[in-house]
Design a protein around this motif. Structure first.
Motif, PDB file in Angstrom:
ATOM      1  N   SER A 133      -0.247   4.734  -3.058  1.00 31.80           N
ATOM      2  CA  SER A 133       0.594   4.834  -4.268  1.00 31.80           C
ATOM      3  C   SER A 133      -0.410   5.370  -5.570  1.00 31.80           C
ATOM      4  N   ALA A 134      -1.531   4.446  -5.599  1.00 32.35           N
ATOM      5  CA  ALA A 134      -2.569   4.729  -6.382  1.00 32.35           C
ATOM      6  C   ALA A 134      -3.371   6.029  -6.397  1.00 32.35           C
ATOM      7  N   GLN A 135      -3.456   6.519  -5.329  1.00 41.63           N
ATOM      8  CA  GLN A 135      -3.913   7.546  -4.963  1.00 41.63           C
ATOM      9  C   GLN A 135      -3.250   8.691  -5.263  1.00 41.63           C
ATOM     10  N   ALA A 136      -1.963   8.831  -5.288  1.00 44.47           N
ATOM     11  CA  ALA A 136      -0.771   9.729  -5.469  1.00 44.47           C
ATOM     12  C   ALA A 136      -0.349   9.491  -6.862  1.00 44.47           C
ATOM     13  N   GLY A 137      -0.583   8.482  -7.546  1.00 38.50           N
ATOM     14  CA  GLY A 137      -0.475   8.374  -9.217  1.00 38.50           C
ATOM     15  C   GLY A 137       1.094   8.037  -9.210  1.00 38.50           C
ATOM     16  N   ILE A 138       1.484   7.229  -8.399  1.00 45.57           N
ATOM     17  CA  ILE A 138       3.013   6.957  -8.346  1.00 45.57           C
ATOM     18  C   ILE A 138       3.042   5.200  -8.156  1.00 45.57           C
ATOM     19  N   SER A 139       4.123   4.913  -8.394  1.00 45.70           N
ATOM     20  CA  SER A 139       4.273   3.222  -8.374  1.00 45.70           C
ATOM     21  C   SER A 139       4.655   2.884  -7.032  1.00 45.70           C
ATOM     22  N   ARG A 140       4.380   1.605  -6.504  1.00 49.11           N
ATOM     23  CA  ARG A 140       5.016   1.115  -5.172  1.00 49.11           C
ATOM     24  C   ARG A 140       6.492   1.482  -5.138  1.00 49.11           C
ATOM     25  N   ARG A 141       7.292   1.045  -6.218  1.00 54.01           N
ATOM     26  CA  ARG A 141       8.653   1.547  -6.348  1.00 54.01           C
ATOM     27  C   ARG A 141       8.922   2.597  -5.824  1.00 54.01           C
ATOM     28  N   THR A 142       8.223   3.743  -6.404  1.00 54.63           N
ATOM     29  CA  THR A 142       8.472   5.256  -6.146  1.00 54.63           C
ATOM     30  C   THR A 142       8.006   5.535  -4.676  1.00 54.63           C
ATOM     31  N   PHE A 143       6.876   4.939  -4.231  1.00 53.25           N
ATOM     32  CA  PHE A 143       6.378   5.094  -2.797  1.00 53.25           C
ATOM     33  C   PHE A 143       7.617   4.653  -2.016  1.00 53.25           C
ATOM     34  N   PHE A 144       8.366   3.506  -2.270  1.00 50.07           N
ATOM     35  CA  PHE A 144       9.386   3.251  -1.346  1.00 50.07           C
ATOM     36  C   PHE A 144      10.811   3.967  -1.272  1.00 50.07           C
ATOM     37  N   ARG A 145      10.941   4.900  -2.220  1.00 49.78           N
ATOM     38  CA  ARG A 145      11.940   5.989  -2.314  1.00 49.78           C
ATOM     39  C   ARG A 145      11.959   6.881  -1.070  1.00 49.78           C
ATOM     40  N   TYR A 146      10.587   6.918  -0.795  1.00 48.15           N
ATOM     41  CA  TYR A 146      10.342   8.049   0.376  1.00 48.15           C
ATOM     42  C   TYR A 146       9.857   7.430   1.556  1.00 48.15           C
ATOM     43  N   TYR A 147       9.412   6.049   1.563  1.00 48.52           N
ATOM     44  CA  TYR A 147       9.262   5.960   3.016  1.00 48.52           C
ATOM     45  C   TYR A 147       9.303   4.119   3.079  1.00 48.52           C
ATOM     46  N   GLU A 148       9.790   3.892   4.211  1.00 44.37           N
ATOM     47  CA  GLU A 148      10.118   2.425   4.224  1.00 44.37           C
ATOM     48  C   GLU A 148       8.780   1.462   4.596  1.00 44.37           C
ATOM     49  N   SER A 149       7.741   2.161   4.974  1.00 39.20           N
ATOM     50  CA  SER A 149       6.333   1.269   5.172  1.00 39.20           C
ATOM     51  C   SER A 149       5.309   2.506   5.340  1.00 39.20           C
ATOM     52  N   LYS A 150       4.208   2.061   5.296  1.00 37.04           N
ATOM     53  CA  LYS A 150       3.178   2.525   5.326  1.00 37.04           C
ATOM     54  C   LYS A 150       3.118   3.338   6.625  1.00 37.04           C
ATOM     55  N   ALA A 151       3.553   2.775   7.606  1.00 40.49           N
ATOM     56  CA  ALA A 151       3.469   3.420   9.233  1.00 40.49           C
ATOM     57  C   ALA A 151       4.443   4.679   9.081  1.00 40.49           C
ATOM     58  N   ASP A 152       5.584   4.564   8.251  1.00 41.38           N
ATOM     59  CA  ASP A 152       6.227   5.986   8.435  1.00 41.38           C
ATOM     60  C   ASP A 152       5.578   7.058   7.730  1.00 41.38           C
ATOM     61  N   VAL A 153       4.410   6.902   6.800  1.00 39.55           N
ATOM     62  CA  VAL A 153       3.829   7.918   6.284  1.00 39.55           C
ATOM     63  C   VAL A 153       3.142   8.891   7.231  1.00 39.55           C
TER      64      VAL A 153
END
Length: 201
Positions: free
Chosen positions: A44-64
């Protein structure tokens, strides 16, 4: 574990807000830091987004690691059902799977990293099983329609498992030999299935 570099977004980078952007960032971090040592906060930090925004796209880091796999599966299903019925079933399956894995040159490195992670990181095994089941379901649906059988019939299920095995075998061979061509390996594997492994050397 969070590294100092991963905790800060890259200066001047606009926030990453697509599945593909987050996938590319995640893969890079997994390769450089290791999957277990990379957190959702790092991505999330590297992408410049919040954790909350991250979870709008993926359920977990494994899904990335899998990227936008649902859209990819929809594409595979569309390709399968667009092939004329005059094309033999296994030839149609080979054609669609090869096309499914026919990536632009600039995506090959990322796909190699993705498959290396999927096939070697124990933490990804459980999530991979879910994705494999989804992939097989697309194949089984196609086969069941072609054979006029239910999707839970033995034959579509057998073809689904066999097709997944052939695809994984081709990928493993591809990872072992950087000079090999994935499309060629997939073609060989699925041709062997179609011919019952006759004249295979």
């Amino acid at each position: 574990m969070t590294t100092d570099n991963a905790a800060r977004p890259i200066a001047g980078r606009p926030p990453a807000t697509t599945h593909d952007d987050l996938c590319q960032i995640g893969l890079q971090l997994f390769v450089t830091q290791g999957f277990d040592n990379t957190s959702v906060d790092d991505i999330s930090a590297q992408a410049g987004i919040s954790r909350r925004t991250f979870f709008r796209y993926y359920e977990s880091k494994a899904d990335v690691v899998w990227g936008n796999f649902d859209d990819a599966l929809s594409g595979l299903a569309a390709n399968l059902h667009a092939i004329p019925h005059t094309v033999p079933l296994m030839d149609a399956l080979r054609q669609a799977v090869v096309e499914f894995n026919d990536l632009p040159t600039d995506q090959v490195v990322a796909h190699r990293a993705r498959m290396q992670l999927i096939l070697s990181v124990p933490a990804l095994t459980a999530r991979s099983s879910i994705r494999y089941t989804q992939w097989r379901a697309v194949v089984e649906d196609f086969v069941s329609q072609r054979m006029a059988l239910s999707t839970d019939h033995l034959l579509p299920r057998t073809v689904g498992h066999a097709a997944l095995g052939a695809a994984l075998a081709a990928h493993e061979q591809w990872l072992q030999d950087e000079g090999s061509d994935l499309s060629d390996l997939l073609t060989q594997a699925f041709t062997a299935l179609a011919t019952g492994f006759k004249d295979v050397t």
